[in-house]
Design an enzyme around this catalytic site. Structure first.
Site, PDB file in Angstrom:
ATOM      1  N   CYS A 131       1.826  -0.493  -4.165  1.00 25.10           N
ATOM      2  CA  CYS A 131       2.813  -0.569  -5.245  1.00 25.10           C
ATOM      3  C   CYS A 131       2.126  -0.612  -6.600  1.00 25.10           C
ATOM      4  O   CYS A 131       1.580  -1.651  -6.981  1.00 25.10           O
ATOM      5  CB  CYS A 131       3.685  -1.809  -5.024  1.00 25.10           C
ATOM      6  SG  CYS A 131       4.809  -2.158  -6.373  1.00 25.10           S
ATOM      7  N   CYS A 134       3.242  -3.296  -9.005  1.00 25.31           N
ATOM      8  CA  CYS A 134       2.863  -4.657  -8.637  1.00 25.31           C
ATOM      9  C   CYS A 134       1.375  -4.883  -8.883  1.00 25.31           C
ATOM     10  O   CYS A 134       0.982  -5.870  -9.475  1.00 25.31           O
ATOM     11  CB  CYS A 134       3.152  -4.903  -7.155  1.00 25.31           C
ATOM     12  SG  CYS A 134       4.787  -4.340  -6.654  1.00 25.31           S
ATOM     13  N   ASP A 135       0.560  -3.969  -8.385  1.00 24.16           N
ATOM     14  CA  ASP A 135      -0.880  -4.230  -8.325  1.00 24.16           C
ATOM     15  C   ASP A 135      -1.706  -3.434  -9.324  1.00 24.16           C
ATOM     16  O   ASP A 135      -2.909  -3.659  -9.432  1.00 24.16           O
ATOM     17  CB  ASP A 135      -1.386  -3.950  -6.897  1.00 24.16           C
ATOM     18  CG  ASP A 135      -0.742  -4.899  -5.888  1.00 24.16           C
ATOM     19  OD1 ASP A 135      -0.248  -5.961  -6.317  1.00 24.16           O
ATOM     20  OD2 ASP A 135      -0.721  -4.578  -4.687  1.00 24.16           O
TER      21      ASP A 135
HETATM   22  P1  FAD Z   1      12.335  -6.802   2.692  1.00 21.24           P
HETATM   23  O1  FAD Z   1      11.499  -7.714   1.905  1.00 21.24           O
HETATM   24  O2  FAD Z   1      11.705  -5.614   3.320  1.00 21.24           O
HETATM   25  O3  FAD Z   1      13.073  -7.675   3.807  1.00 21.24           O
HETATM   26  C1  FAD Z   1      13.760  -7.079   4.867  1.00 21.24           C
HETATM   27  C2  FAD Z   1      14.226  -8.123   5.852  1.00 21.24           C
HETATM   28  O4  FAD Z   1      15.023  -7.503   6.858  1.00 21.24           O
HETATM   29  C3  FAD Z   1      13.122  -8.839   6.619  1.00 21.24           C
HETATM   30  O5  FAD Z   1      13.506 -10.169   6.862  1.00 21.24           O
HETATM   31  C4  FAD Z   1      13.045  -8.047   7.917  1.00 21.24           C
HETATM   32  O6  FAD Z   1      12.462  -8.775   8.995  1.00 21.24           O
HETATM   33  C5  FAD Z   1      14.519  -7.828   8.153  1.00 21.24           C
HETATM   34  N1  FAD Z   1      14.896  -6.735   9.072  1.00 21.24           N
HETATM   35  C6  FAD Z   1      14.490  -5.445   9.092  1.00 21.24           C
HETATM   36  N2  FAD Z   1      15.122  -4.758  10.064  1.00 21.24           N
HETATM   37  C7  FAD Z   1      15.949  -5.649  10.674  1.00 21.24           C
HETATM   38  C8  FAD Z   1      16.884  -5.561  11.754  1.00 21.24           C
HETATM   39  N3  FAD Z   1      17.115  -4.421  12.407  1.00 21.24           N
HETATM   40  N4  FAD Z   1      17.558  -6.685  12.108  1.00 21.24           N
HETATM   41  C9  FAD Z   1      17.358  -7.875  11.472  1.00 21.24           C
HETATM   42  N5  FAD Z   1      16.493  -8.002  10.429  1.00 21.24           N
HETATM   43  C10 FAD Z   1      15.807  -6.898  10.043  1.00 21.24           C
HETATM   44  N6  FAD Z   1       7.470  -6.335  -5.328  1.00 21.24           N
HETATM   45  C11 FAD Z   1       7.371  -6.980  -6.506  1.00 21.24           C
HETATM   46  O7  FAD Z   1       8.359  -7.094  -7.233  1.00 21.24           O
HETATM   47  N7  FAD Z   1       6.183  -7.548  -6.891  1.00 21.24           N
HETATM   48  C12 FAD Z   1       5.055  -7.497  -6.137  1.00 21.24           C
HETATM   49  O8  FAD Z   1       3.991  -7.996  -6.531  1.00 21.24           O
HETATM   50  C13 FAD Z   1       5.137  -6.803  -4.887  1.00 21.24           C
HETATM   51  N8  FAD Z   1       4.044  -6.666  -4.098  1.00 21.24           N
HETATM   52  C14 FAD Z   1       4.167  -6.042  -2.891  1.00 21.24           C
HETATM   53  C15 FAD Z   1       3.039  -5.979  -2.071  1.00 21.24           C
HETATM   54  C16 FAD Z   1       3.125  -5.420  -0.807  1.00 21.24           C
HETATM   55  C17 FAD Z   1       1.900  -5.386   0.064  1.00 21.24           C
HETATM   56  C18 FAD Z   1       4.382  -4.900  -0.356  1.00 21.24           C
HETATM   57  C19 FAD Z   1       4.504  -4.316   1.029  1.00 21.24           C
HETATM   58  C20 FAD Z   1       5.496  -4.935  -1.182  1.00 21.24           C
HETATM   59  C21 FAD Z   1       5.401  -5.495  -2.456  1.00 21.24           C
HETATM   60  N9  FAD Z   1       6.494  -5.555  -3.322  1.00 21.24           N
HETATM   61  C22 FAD Z   1       6.393  -6.234  -4.513  1.00 21.24           C
HETATM   62  C23 FAD Z   1       7.807  -4.971  -2.944  1.00 21.24           C
HETATM   63  C24 FAD Z   1       8.762  -6.070  -2.488  1.00 21.24           C
HETATM   64  O9  FAD Z   1       8.132  -6.838  -1.486  1.00 21.24           O
HETATM   65  C25 FAD Z   1      10.073  -5.454  -1.986  1.00 21.24           C
HETATM   66  O10 FAD Z   1      10.664  -4.673  -2.999  1.00 21.24           O
HETATM   67  C26 FAD Z   1      11.072  -6.535  -1.579  1.00 21.24           C
HETATM   68  O11 FAD Z   1      10.519  -7.403  -0.609  1.00 21.24           O
HETATM   69  C27 FAD Z   1      12.354  -5.915  -1.017  1.00 21.24           C
HETATM   70  O12 FAD Z   1      13.201  -6.914  -0.579  1.00 21.24           O
HETATM   71  P2  FAD Z   1      14.326  -6.660   0.518  1.00 21.24           P
HETATM   72  O13 FAD Z   1      14.984  -7.974   0.712  1.00 21.24           O
HETATM   73  O14 FAD Z   1      15.139  -5.495   0.117  1.00 21.24           O
HETATM   74  O15 FAD Z   1      13.550  -6.195   1.838  1.00 21.24           O
END
Ligand code: FAD
Length: 307
Positions: A131, A134-135
């Site tokens: 990202c 982010c980084d």
């Molecule tokens: P997610 O965080 O992906 O959460 C999804 C959830 O759904 C999880 O609990 C998962 O287990 C669950 N799930 C999936 N499929 C199913 C299913 N079929 N049934 C039940 N549960 C399910 N963003 C920033 O703003 N700043 C940062 O510094 C940053 N650094 C990052 C670094 C890395 C290495 C990564 C990978 C991402 C980073 N991001 C950062 C991006 C950020 O993490 C995401 O934008 C954010 O987490 C998205 O949130 P979300 O709730 O939409 O999904």
């Protein structure tokens, strides 16, 4: 049955659950891995008002905040099927149970496509990043590579060229796939090199952090080594929506299509965060979208009667 059932326990799902519970309605949250992608993150420095935190600490704070309220938290539960209904929507879990709710908020997030080469796993968060928003600032003044010549790769290279000393963009194919306007901008930058027909073969490191990568020229068949400190992998973000195919409208990339209220194509089903068509996948955006979808679900409940 629940009034609001949230599927997914990342920033979007946690925000949705807190907003629903604060309305005093029956709220549940089922997540395969509570915390989501932030569990795999190290430093987080762009969640506004939190100057610095670490991913696992942020994930624990999400869970603690949800547990401050009367919410059924079902961790380690994977949803496998959504069955729309007139009054109640059913979510079938992998463990065989079925949960029913008047509204559902889908927040299953996404995952970055990996290169699948040696060293990538070992050096994730130690130079291998996904990202640029982010980084990027962590690599100020350093040398980085961007893997992937589609729009996101070329955008990342343009963005990073502003911050880092030098960017090498590596594309597997014989040409970049990004929009022309982005390609022109890229080629105007003095500190960017583009390598075509280049297959990344290994991430190199010193045991602590990335020191370079090797790639193969697919035409000549030769291997080359680049010395650098960072590798941004931009070969696709895959929404966790495979289980929803055929039940609600998905974009060609598999994202759940939502309107400005987080409403999906199925009445009573809302969605938020990285699994949706919302642009820019970030924690602060996912959390805001989760809050929005939850308020929209509450609106829907006010306009429909309990079964
Ligand atoms: P997610 O965080 O992906 O959460 C999804 C959830 O759904 C999880 O609990 C998962 O287990 C669950 N799930 C999936 N499929 C199913 C299913 N079929 N049934 C039940 N549960 C399910 N963003 C920033 O703003 N700043 C940062 O510094 C940053 N650094 C990052 C670094 C890395 C290495 C990564 C990978 C991402 C980073 N991001 C950062 C991006 C950020 O993490 C995401 O934008 C954010 O987490 C998205 O949130 P979300 O709730 O939409 O999904």
């Amino acid at each position: 049955p629940y009034d609001v059932l949230v599927v997914g326990g990342g920033p979007a799902g946690a925000a949705a659950a807190v907003y629903a519970a604060r309305k005093g309605i029956r709220t549940g949250i089922a997540a395969e891995r509570f915390g989501g992608q932030v569990l795999d993150t190290m430093a987080i420095e762009n969640f506004i008002s939190v100057r610095h935190t670490e991913g696992p600490q942020f994930a624990a704070a999400l869970e603690a905040h949800v547990k401050d309220y009367d919410v059924d938290v079902m961790n380690l539960q994977r949803a496998e099927k959504l069955v729309p209904g007139k009054d109640l929507i059913a979510i079938e879990l992998a463990n065989g149970a079925t949960l029913r709710s008047r509204t559902v908020i889908l927040s299953t997030g996404a995952r970055w496509r990996q290169m699948g080469v040696p060293g990538e796993d070992q050096y994730r968060n130690k130079g291998v990043a996904y990202c640029p928003h982010c980084d990027g600032p962590l690599f100020k003044g350093k040398r980085v590579a961007v893997i992937g010549g589609g729009n996101s790769g070329v955008e990342a290279a343009i963005d990073l060229a502003n911050i880092v000393a030098h960017v090498t963009l590596i594309e597997f194919d014989s040409k970049l796939r990004a929009d022309d306007v982005l390609q022109r901008k890229l080629r105007s930058l003095p500190n960017v090199d583009v390598l075509l027909n280049a297959k990344t073969t290994e991430v190199l490191g010193d045991g602590q952090k990335v020191t370079g990568l090797t790639y193969e020229n697919r035409i000549a068949g030769q291997r080359h080594t680049l010395s650098l400190e960072g590798i941004f992998v931009q070969i696709g973000l895959l929404p966790n929506t495979e289980w929803l195919k055929g039940t609600l409208e998905l974009s060609p990339r598999g994202e759940i299509v939502v309107d400005a209220h987080g409403q999906t194509s199925v009445p009573g089903v809302f969605a938020a965060g990285d699994c949706t068509t919302v642009p820019y996948k970030q924690i602060v955006i996912a959390a805001g979208e989760g809050a929005k979808a939850s308020l929209a679900a509450f609106d829907h409940l006010m306009r429909t009667s309990a079964p």
